[in-house]
Design a protein around this motif. Sequence first.
Motif, PDB file in Angstrom:
ATOM      1  N   VAL A  47     -84.629  -4.825 -22.895  1.00  0.00           N
ATOM      2  CA  VAL A  47     -83.155  -4.468 -22.371  1.00  0.00           C
ATOM      3  C   VAL A  47     -83.087  -4.967 -20.968  1.00  0.00           C
ATOM      4  N   LYS A  48     -84.072  -4.741 -20.254  1.00  0.00           N
ATOM      5  CA  LYS A  48     -83.982  -5.189 -18.806  1.00  0.00           C
ATOM      6  C   LYS A  48     -84.051  -6.615 -18.658  1.00  0.00           C
ATOM      7  N   GLY A  49     -84.559  -7.290 -19.336  1.00  0.00           N
ATOM      8  CA  GLY A  49     -84.571  -8.980 -19.418  1.00  0.00           C
ATOM      9  C   GLY A  49     -83.236  -9.436 -19.833  1.00  0.00           C
ATOM     10  N   TRP A  50     -82.833  -8.826 -20.755  1.00  0.00           N
ATOM     11  CA  TRP A  50     -81.356  -9.086 -21.319  1.00  0.00           C
ATOM     12  C   TRP A  50     -80.496  -8.814 -20.094  1.00  0.00           C
ATOM     13  N   LEU A  51     -80.468  -7.703 -19.392  1.00  0.00           N
ATOM     14  CA  LEU A  51     -79.551  -7.521 -18.417  1.00  0.00           C
ATOM     15  C   LEU A  51     -79.656  -8.603 -17.235  1.00  0.00           C
ATOM     16  N   VAL A  52     -80.720  -8.804 -17.116  1.00  0.00           N
ATOM     17  CA  VAL A  52     -81.101  -9.827 -15.879  1.00  0.00           C
ATOM     18  C   VAL A  52     -80.647 -10.964 -16.128  1.00  0.00           C
ATOM     19  N   ILE A  53     -81.053 -11.540 -17.313  1.00  0.00           N
ATOM     20  CA  ILE A  53     -80.646 -12.867 -17.594  1.00  0.00           C
ATOM     21  C   ILE A  53     -79.004 -13.036 -17.804  1.00  0.00           C
ATOM     22  N   ASP A  54     -78.283 -12.018 -18.417  1.00  0.00           N
ATOM     23  CA  ASP A  54     -76.721 -12.280 -18.630  1.00  0.00           C
ATOM     24  C   ASP A  54     -76.147 -12.061 -17.212  1.00  0.00           C
ATOM     25  N   TYR A  55     -76.519 -11.021 -16.454  1.00  0.00           N
ATOM     26  CA  TYR A  55     -75.671 -10.557 -15.212  1.00  0.00           C
ATOM     27  C   TYR A  55     -76.214 -10.938 -14.193  1.00  0.00           C
ATOM     28  N   PHE A  56     -77.576 -11.209 -13.784  1.00  0.00           N
ATOM     29  CA  PHE A  56     -77.706 -11.585 -12.465  1.00  0.00           C
ATOM     30  C   PHE A  56     -78.370 -13.083 -12.408  1.00  0.00           C
ATOM     31  N   MET A  57     -78.803 -13.495 -13.339  1.00  0.00           N
ATOM     32  CA  MET A  57     -79.134 -15.161 -13.474  1.00  0.00           C
ATOM     33  C   MET A  57     -77.993 -15.757 -13.863  1.00  0.00           C
ATOM     34  N   GLU A  58     -76.971 -15.289 -14.406  1.00  0.00           N
ATOM     35  CA  GLU A  58     -75.707 -15.691 -14.868  1.00  0.00           C
ATOM     36  C   GLU A  58     -75.925 -16.584 -15.997  1.00  0.00           C
ATOM     37  N   LEU A  59     -76.775 -16.487 -16.908  1.00  0.00           N
ATOM     38  CA  LEU A  59     -77.070 -17.657 -17.947  1.00  0.00           C
ATOM     39  C   LEU A  59     -76.269 -17.347 -18.926  1.00  0.00           C
ATOM     40  N   ARG A  60     -75.272 -16.241 -19.114  1.00  0.00           N
ATOM     41  CA  ARG A  60     -74.508 -16.111 -20.287  1.00  0.00           C
ATOM     42  C   ARG A  60     -73.428 -17.236 -20.543  1.00  0.00           C
ATOM     43  N   ASN A  61     -73.364 -18.115 -19.628  1.00  0.00           N
ATOM     44  CA  ASN A  61     -72.437 -19.437 -19.671  1.00  0.00           C
ATOM     45  C   ASN A  61     -73.189 -20.531 -19.728  1.00  0.00           C
ATOM     46  N   ALA A  62     -74.374 -20.283 -19.712  1.00  0.00           N
ATOM     47  CA  ALA A  62     -75.311 -21.578 -19.332  1.00  0.00           C
ATOM     48  C   ALA A  62     -75.611 -22.482 -20.861  1.00  0.00           C
ATOM     49  N   HIS A  63     -76.194 -23.449 -20.749  1.00  0.00           N
ATOM     50  CA  HIS A  63     -76.385 -24.142 -22.004  1.00  0.00           C
ATOM     51  C   HIS A  63     -77.013 -23.436 -22.887  1.00  0.00           C
ATOM     52  N   PRO A  64     -76.702 -23.451 -24.134  1.00  0.00           N
ATOM     53  CA  PRO A  64     -77.599 -22.391 -25.377  1.00  0.00           C
ATOM     54  C   PRO A  64     -78.892 -22.624 -25.255  1.00  0.00           C
ATOM     55  N   MET A  70     -84.755 -18.244 -22.508  1.00  0.00           N
ATOM     56  CA  MET A  70     -85.125 -17.032 -21.617  1.00  0.00           C
ATOM     57  C   MET A  70     -84.898 -15.761 -22.426  1.00  0.00           C
ATOM     58  N   ASN A  71     -84.117 -15.569 -23.366  1.00  0.00           N
ATOM     59  CA  ASN A  71     -83.894 -14.658 -24.272  1.00  0.00           C
ATOM     60  C   ASN A  71     -85.299 -14.262 -25.297  1.00  0.00           C
ATOM     61  N   LEU A  72     -85.850 -15.415 -25.798  1.00  0.00           N
ATOM     62  CA  LEU A  72     -86.798 -15.553 -26.465  1.00  0.00           C
ATOM     63  C   LEU A  72     -88.274 -15.003 -25.851  1.00  0.00           C
ATOM     64  N   TYR A  73     -88.139 -15.075 -24.539  1.00  0.00           N
ATOM     65  CA  TYR A  73     -89.321 -14.614 -23.895  1.00  0.00           C
ATOM     66  C   TYR A  73     -89.256 -13.134 -23.864  1.00  0.00           C
ATOM     67  N   PHE A  74     -88.109 -12.546 -23.773  1.00  0.00           N
ATOM     68  CA  PHE A  74     -87.976 -11.108 -23.879  1.00  0.00           C
ATOM     69  C   PHE A  74     -88.047 -10.542 -25.023  1.00  0.00           C
ATOM     70  N   VAL A  75     -88.200 -11.265 -26.231  1.00  0.00           N
ATOM     71  CA  VAL A  75     -88.357 -10.829 -27.530  1.00  0.00           C
ATOM     72  C   VAL A  75     -89.719 -11.199 -27.771  1.00  0.00           C
ATOM     73  N   ILE A  76     -90.622 -12.059 -27.431  1.00  0.00           N
ATOM     74  CA  ILE A  76     -92.047 -12.253 -27.769  1.00  0.00           C
ATOM     75  C   ILE A  76     -92.853 -11.402 -27.071  1.00  0.00           C
ATOM     76  N   LEU A  77     -92.399 -11.182 -25.641  1.00  0.00           N
ATOM     77  CA  LEU A  77     -93.271 -10.191 -24.625  1.00  0.00           C
ATOM     78  C   LEU A  77     -93.467  -8.852 -25.218  1.00  0.00           C
ATOM     79  N   PRO A  78     -92.085  -8.145 -25.556  1.00  0.00           N
ATOM     80  CA  PRO A  78     -92.443  -7.012 -26.224  1.00  0.00           C
ATOM     81  C   PRO A  78     -93.093  -6.655 -27.598  1.00  0.00           C
ATOM     82  N   LEU A  79     -92.811  -7.776 -28.550  1.00  0.00           N
ATOM     83  CA  LEU A  79     -93.624  -7.746 -29.617  1.00  0.00           C
ATOM     84  C   LEU A  79     -95.427  -8.193 -29.414  1.00  0.00           C
ATOM     85  N   MET A  80     -95.493  -8.893 -28.398  1.00  0.00           N
ATOM     86  CA  MET A  80     -97.150  -8.884 -27.939  1.00  0.00           C
ATOM     87  C   MET A  80     -97.578  -7.626 -27.586  1.00  0.00           C
ATOM     88  N   ILE A  81     -96.708  -6.876 -26.831  1.00  0.00           N
ATOM     89  CA  ILE A  81     -97.224  -5.387 -26.432  1.00  0.00           C
ATOM     90  C   ILE A  81     -97.421  -4.522 -27.436  1.00  0.00           C
TER      91      ILE A  81
END
Length: 99
Positions: A47-64, A70-81
Motif C-alpha cells: 500500500v505504501k509503495g502504491w501511494l508513493v508511486i501514484d501520488y509523490f512520484m507522479e507515475l500515475r500518468n507515466a508510460h505504462p 514500479m508496481n511490480l516491485y511492490f508486488v514481488i517484495l511483499p510476496l518474498m517477505i
Amino acid sequence: MFTVLNYRFKNYVWLVLITLTLGSAVIAESAEPSLIISLAVAVTIGVKGWLVIDYFMELRNAHPYFRFAMNLYFVILPLMILMVYLFPEGIANLVDLEK
C-alpha cells in the motif's frame, strides 16, 4: 495543473503514509512473529509503495511500462517477505554459500 484540492489530497496521502509507518514500527517492536504479522507487513509495504508511486512520484500518468515496473516491485517484495516466513529452511538452503 496545481490546485488547492490536489495539495490537500497529497497531505492526506502523506498522513496515511506516516500512520502506516508508525503502525509498522509499533508492530515490529511489540508483536511476536506470525503469519498475520508478516501478512500485515507485506500489505503495508504494498500500500505504501502504491501511494508513493501514484501520488509523490507522479507515475500515475507515466508510460505504462515504467508504472508497471514500479508496481511490480511492490508486488514481488511483499510476496518474498511472505515466502521467507512460510519457507525459511528452503530459502536458507537456496542461499547457502557453503554448499
